[in-house]
Design a protein around this motif. Structure first.
Motif, PDB file in Angstrom:
ATOM      1  N   ILE A 136      45.626  39.686  43.674  1.00  0.00           N
ATOM      2  CA  ILE A 136      44.631  40.469  44.532  1.00  0.00           C
ATOM      3  C   ILE A 136      43.572  39.683  43.035  1.00  0.00           C
ATOM      4  O   ILE A 136      43.504  40.766  42.011  1.00  0.00           O
ATOM      5  N   ARG A 137      41.934  39.844  43.150  1.00  0.00           N
ATOM      6  CA  ARG A 137      40.776  39.824  42.097  1.00  0.00           C
ATOM      7  C   ARG A 137      39.649  40.625  42.790  1.00  0.00           C
ATOM      8  O   ARG A 137      39.727  40.783  44.078  1.00  0.00           O
ATOM      9  N   ALA A 138      39.026  41.334  42.050  1.00  0.00           N
ATOM     10  CA  ALA A 138      37.449  41.766  41.881  1.00  0.00           C
ATOM     11  C   ALA A 138      37.049  40.494  41.608  1.00  0.00           C
ATOM     12  O   ALA A 138      37.136  39.806  40.677  1.00  0.00           O
ATOM     13  N   LEU A 139      35.907  40.477  42.976  1.00  0.00           N
ATOM     14  CA  LEU A 139      34.686  40.018  41.551  1.00  0.00           C
ATOM     15  C   LEU A 139      33.868  40.883  41.974  1.00  0.00           C
ATOM     16  O   LEU A 139      33.758  41.000  42.534  1.00  0.00           O
ATOM     17  N   GLY A 140      32.647  40.660  40.649  1.00  0.00           N
ATOM     18  CA  GLY A 140      31.959  42.074  40.310  1.00  0.00           C
ATOM     19  C   GLY A 140      31.617  42.277  39.202  1.00  0.00           C
ATOM     20  O   GLY A 140      32.850  42.237  38.128  1.00  0.00           O
ATOM     21  N   ASP A 141      30.000  42.647  38.975  1.00  0.00           N
ATOM     22  CA  ASP A 141      30.482  43.663  37.525  1.00  0.00           C
ATOM     23  C   ASP A 141      31.138  45.709  38.529  1.00  0.00           C
ATOM     24  O   ASP A 141      30.802  46.561  38.025  1.00  0.00           O
ATOM     25  N   VAL A 142      32.078  45.224  38.255  1.00  0.00           N
ATOM     26  CA  VAL A 142      33.669  46.087  37.909  1.00  0.00           C
ATOM     27  C   VAL A 142      33.198  47.437  37.112  1.00  0.00           C
ATOM     28  O   VAL A 142      33.910  48.666  37.440  1.00  0.00           O
ATOM     29  N   ASP A 143      32.489  47.268  35.940  1.00  0.00           N
ATOM     30  CA  ASP A 143      32.381  47.905  34.997  1.00  0.00           C
ATOM     31  C   ASP A 143      31.445  48.564  35.291  1.00  0.00           C
ATOM     32  O   ASP A 143      31.417  50.013  34.901  1.00  0.00           O
ATOM     33  N   ARG A 144      30.370  48.464  35.999  1.00  0.00           N
ATOM     34  CA  ARG A 144      30.069  50.098  37.271  1.00  0.00           C
ATOM     35  C   ARG A 144      30.513  50.543  38.046  1.00  0.00           C
ATOM     36  O   ARG A 144      30.019  51.525  38.056  1.00  0.00           O
ATOM     37  N   LEU A 145      31.355  50.328  38.119  1.00  0.00           N
ATOM     38  CA  LEU A 145      32.763  51.590  39.016  1.00  0.00           C
ATOM     39  C   LEU A 145      33.011  52.623  38.139  1.00  0.00           C
ATOM     40  O   LEU A 145      33.122  52.442  37.334  1.00  0.00           O
ATOM     41  N   PRO A 146      33.563  54.185  39.664  1.00  0.00           N
ATOM     42  CA  PRO A 146      34.183  54.740  38.780  1.00  0.00           C
ATOM     43  C   PRO A 146      35.358  54.588  37.948  1.00  0.00           C
ATOM     44  O   PRO A 146      36.093  53.278  38.262  1.00  0.00           O
ATOM     45  N   ASP A 147      35.868  55.508  37.056  1.00  0.00           N
ATOM     46  CA  ASP A 147      37.367  54.868  35.957  1.00  0.00           C
ATOM     47  C   ASP A 147      38.598  54.389  37.543  1.00  0.00           C
ATOM     48  O   ASP A 147      39.306  54.432  37.405  1.00  0.00           O
ATOM     49  N   ARG A 148      38.383  55.697  38.327  1.00  0.00           N
ATOM     50  CA  ARG A 148      39.161  55.768  39.337  1.00  0.00           C
ATOM     51  C   ARG A 148      39.457  54.502  39.971  1.00  0.00           C
ATOM     52  O   ARG A 148      40.520  53.630  40.052  1.00  0.00           O
ATOM     53  N   VAL A 149      38.538  54.023  40.751  1.00  0.00           N
ATOM     54  CA  VAL A 149      38.266  52.571  41.273  1.00  0.00           C
ATOM     55  C   VAL A 149      38.652  51.604  39.774  1.00  0.00           C
ATOM     56  O   VAL A 149      39.475  50.798  40.140  1.00  0.00           O
ATOM     57  N   ARG A 150      38.104  51.621  39.174  1.00  0.00           N
ATOM     58  CA  ARG A 150      38.816  50.469  38.282  1.00  0.00           C
ATOM     59  C   ARG A 150      39.831  50.604  37.547  1.00  0.00           C
ATOM     60  O   ARG A 150      40.396  49.874  37.027  1.00  0.00           O
ATOM     61  N   ASP A 151      40.850  51.663  37.241  1.00  0.00           N
ATOM     62  CA  ASP A 151      42.302  51.937  37.573  1.00  0.00           C
ATOM     63  C   ASP A 151      42.963  51.334  38.816  1.00  0.00           C
ATOM     64  O   ASP A 151      43.676  50.550  38.199  1.00  0.00           O
ATOM     65  N   ALA A 152      42.364  51.859  39.742  1.00  0.00           N
ATOM     66  CA  ALA A 152      42.755  50.890  41.045  1.00  0.00           C
ATOM     67  C   ALA A 152      43.157  49.285  41.026  1.00  0.00           C
ATOM     68  O   ALA A 152      43.850  48.858  41.171  1.00  0.00           O
ATOM     69  N   VAL A 153      41.673  48.995  41.062  1.00  0.00           N
ATOM     70  CA  VAL A 153      41.920  47.680  40.658  1.00  0.00           C
ATOM     71  C   VAL A 153      42.146  46.610  39.278  1.00  0.00           C
ATOM     72  O   VAL A 153      43.407  45.823  39.674  1.00  0.00           O
ATOM     73  N   ALA A 154      42.950  47.256  38.615  1.00  0.00           N
ATOM     74  CA  ALA A 154      43.502  46.694  37.199  1.00  0.00           C
ATOM     75  C   ALA A 154      45.026  47.032  37.957  1.00  0.00           C
ATOM     76  O   ALA A 154      46.306  46.598  37.705  1.00  0.00           O
ATOM     77  N   TYR A 155      45.361  47.767  38.979  1.00  0.00           N
ATOM     78  CA  TYR A 155      46.745  47.972  38.793  1.00  0.00           C
ATOM     79  C   TYR A 155      46.996  47.231  40.615  1.00  0.00           C
ATOM     80  O   TYR A 155      48.040  46.287  40.320  1.00  0.00           O
ATOM     81  N   ALA A 156      45.958  47.124  40.684  1.00  0.00           N
ATOM     82  CA  ALA A 156      46.331  45.457  42.086  1.00  0.00           C
ATOM     83  C   ALA A 156      46.595  43.751  41.786  1.00  0.00           C
ATOM     84  O   ALA A 156      46.843  43.511  41.533  1.00  0.00           O
ATOM     85  N   GLU A 157      45.935  43.115  40.434  1.00  0.00           N
ATOM     86  CA  GLU A 157      45.529  42.765  39.427  1.00  0.00           C
ATOM     87  C   GLU A 157      46.096  42.601  39.240  1.00  0.00           C
ATOM     88  O   GLU A 157      47.290  41.419  38.948  1.00  0.00           O
ATOM     89  N   GLU A 158      47.257  43.269  38.075  1.00  0.00           N
ATOM     90  CA  GLU A 158      48.693  43.513  37.623  1.00  0.00           C
ATOM     91  C   GLU A 158      49.715  43.390  38.064  1.00  0.00           C
ATOM     92  O   GLU A 158      50.504  42.571  38.258  1.00  0.00           O
ATOM     93  N   ARG A 159      49.439  43.772  39.065  1.00  0.00           N
ATOM     94  CA  ARG A 159      50.640  43.743  39.824  1.00  0.00           C
ATOM     95  C   ARG A 159      50.818  42.307  40.758  1.00  0.00           C
ATOM     96  O   ARG A 159      52.091  42.585  41.541  1.00  0.00           O
ATOM     97  N   THR A 160      49.943  41.697  40.946  1.00  0.00           N
ATOM     98  CA  THR A 160      50.411  40.905  41.863  1.00  0.00           C
ATOM     99  C   THR A 160      49.565  38.959  41.284  1.00  0.00           C
ATOM    100  O   THR A 160      49.251  38.312  41.825  1.00  0.00           O
ATOM    101  N   GLU A 161      49.395  39.614  39.950  1.00  0.00           N
ATOM    102  CA  GLU A 161      48.401  38.628  38.982  1.00  0.00           C
ATOM    103  C   GLU A 161      49.656  37.085  39.265  1.00  0.00           C
ATOM    104  O   GLU A 161      48.992  35.795  38.923  1.00  0.00           O
ATOM    105  N   SER A 162      50.840  37.671  38.929  1.00  0.00           N
ATOM    106  CA  SER A 162      51.855  35.759  39.563  1.00  0.00           C
ATOM    107  C   SER A 162      52.077  35.198  40.242  1.00  0.00           C
ATOM    108  O   SER A 162      52.579  34.234  40.622  1.00  0.00           O
ATOM    109  N   TYR A 163      51.279  35.965  41.316  1.00  0.00           N
ATOM    110  CA  TYR A 163      50.509  35.161  42.376  1.00  0.00           C
ATOM    111  C   TYR A 163      49.966  33.925  43.012  1.00  0.00           C
ATOM    112  O   TYR A 163      48.847  34.204  42.495  1.00  0.00           O
ATOM    113  N   ASP A 164      50.124  32.974  43.706  1.00  0.00           N
ATOM    114  CA  ASP A 164      49.329  32.199  43.958  1.00  0.00           C
ATOM    115  C   ASP A 164      49.455  31.217  45.544  1.00  0.00           C
ATOM    116  O   ASP A 164      49.037  30.280  45.877  1.00  0.00           O
TER     117      ASP A 164
END
Length: 308
Positions: free
Chosen positions: A116-144
């Motif tokens: 799972i990855r986010a595309l876009g200007d994520v810094d414009r999003l609220p903190d709680r959404v950015r935290d969820a993005v980081a959580y999803a990316e970190e948990r799945t970053e090793s998959y391909d």
């Protein structure tokens, strides 16, 4: 129409479509339009439409895996969505946060190795959404095995403009030779996320426009486009299969046209030496699908006979 009869017809049509489909695109991008209109027509609040649309998203992920599609990009929140009423924006942020966390923890996401990855200007999003993005990316970053891109605070023109500015700054600072600016260099600067070329764009909700979505990856690849009337919460597997069939029809037409051009080129150079003709055929054959390459080889055999 009776609901049972409707379901029977849909299942029969689905089987027919599956028989018509030979392969699948590698990368599908979807503009999930119509959540609000779906809710309004049923007398519900906007939030209800978005929740129903989120369930459609889960289904589409399963359909992609069934069909062997390797990458899916969902237009979840555009830069224009920041202009929506504050209460609607906040609900969308809540829903996006919840879904990202749900996907990141879902057993089937990990069993199927979905990155799972986010595309876009994520810094414009609220903190709680950015935290969820980081959580999803970190948990799945090793998959391909499969990539799920979620376009958040995304705008195609803004993406290209930022890439152009970044490139200019690198040239002015002496870090980049102007002669070294090529497509790969620009792609490297597109939201810093590598995305393969888009083969098929799907838009639900009846509007026939692509809304500034992945212009570099879709337009540059001459992606097929499928517009359909159902709102996103109503989008069915039959609709998805019809979109895949549209892609296949476009690919077949494209291959036919490309083969015709290649054969015409061989005929044009046939007056040259046979060695030169074989050189041209060799280069073209590398760029064509197998069936087209075989047709090209047959044309070379004809030219061989004429030379002999």
């Amino acid at each position: 129409m009776d609901s049972r009869l409707r379901r029977w017809i849909d299942r029969a049509y689905e089987r027919l479509l599956r028989r018509d489909i030979d392969g699948s695109p590698d990368h599908v991008a979807i503009i999930q339009d119509g959540n609000r209109r779906y809710a309004r027509e049923r007398g519900d609040g906007t939030a209800a439409g978005h929740r129903k649309g989120a369930r459609t998203t889960e289904q589409v992920l399963r359909w992609c895996r069934e069909l062997g599609i390797e990458e899916l990009t969902l237009y979840a929140f555009s830069t224009e969505n920041f202009e929506r009423p504050p209460d609607e924006r906040e609900h969308l942020f809540d829903l996006i946060e919840a879904k990202l966390r749900k996907f990141a923890d879902a057993t089937e996401i990990h069993e199927n190795e979905v990155c799972i990855r986010a595309l876009g200007d994520v810094d414009r999003l609220p903190d709680r959404v950015r935290d969820a993005v980081a959580y999803a990316e970190e948990r799945t970053e090793s998959y391909d095995r499969f990539r799920l891109n979620v376009a958040l605070a995304y705008g195609g023109r803004a993406e290209l403009l930022e890439a152009a500015r970044d490139t200019l700054e690198a040239v002015e600072a002496g870090r980049l030779d102007p002669a070294g600016v090529d497509t790969a260099e620009i792609e490297r600067r597109l939201y810093a996320r590598p995305v393969r070329d888009v083969d098929l764009i799907v838009r639900t909700g009846g509007d026939e426009r692509t809304s500034n979505f992945l212009p570099w990856h879709a337009n540059g690849n001459e992606a097929a486009v499928f517009f359909c009337a159902p709102y996103w919460p109503e989008f069915s597997k039959v609709d998805f299969l019809r979109a895949i069939r549209t892609y296949e029809s476009r690919e077949a037409s494209w291959r036919h046209t490309r083969t015709e051009r290649a054969v015409a080129l061989v005929r044009a150079v046939a007056g040259s030496s046979l060695v030169e003709t074989r050189e041209v055929v060799g280069r073209l054959r590398e760029q064509l699908p197998r069936a087209s390459a075989e047709e090209l080889s047959a044309e070379l055999d004809i030219q061989d006979g004429r030379v002999d």
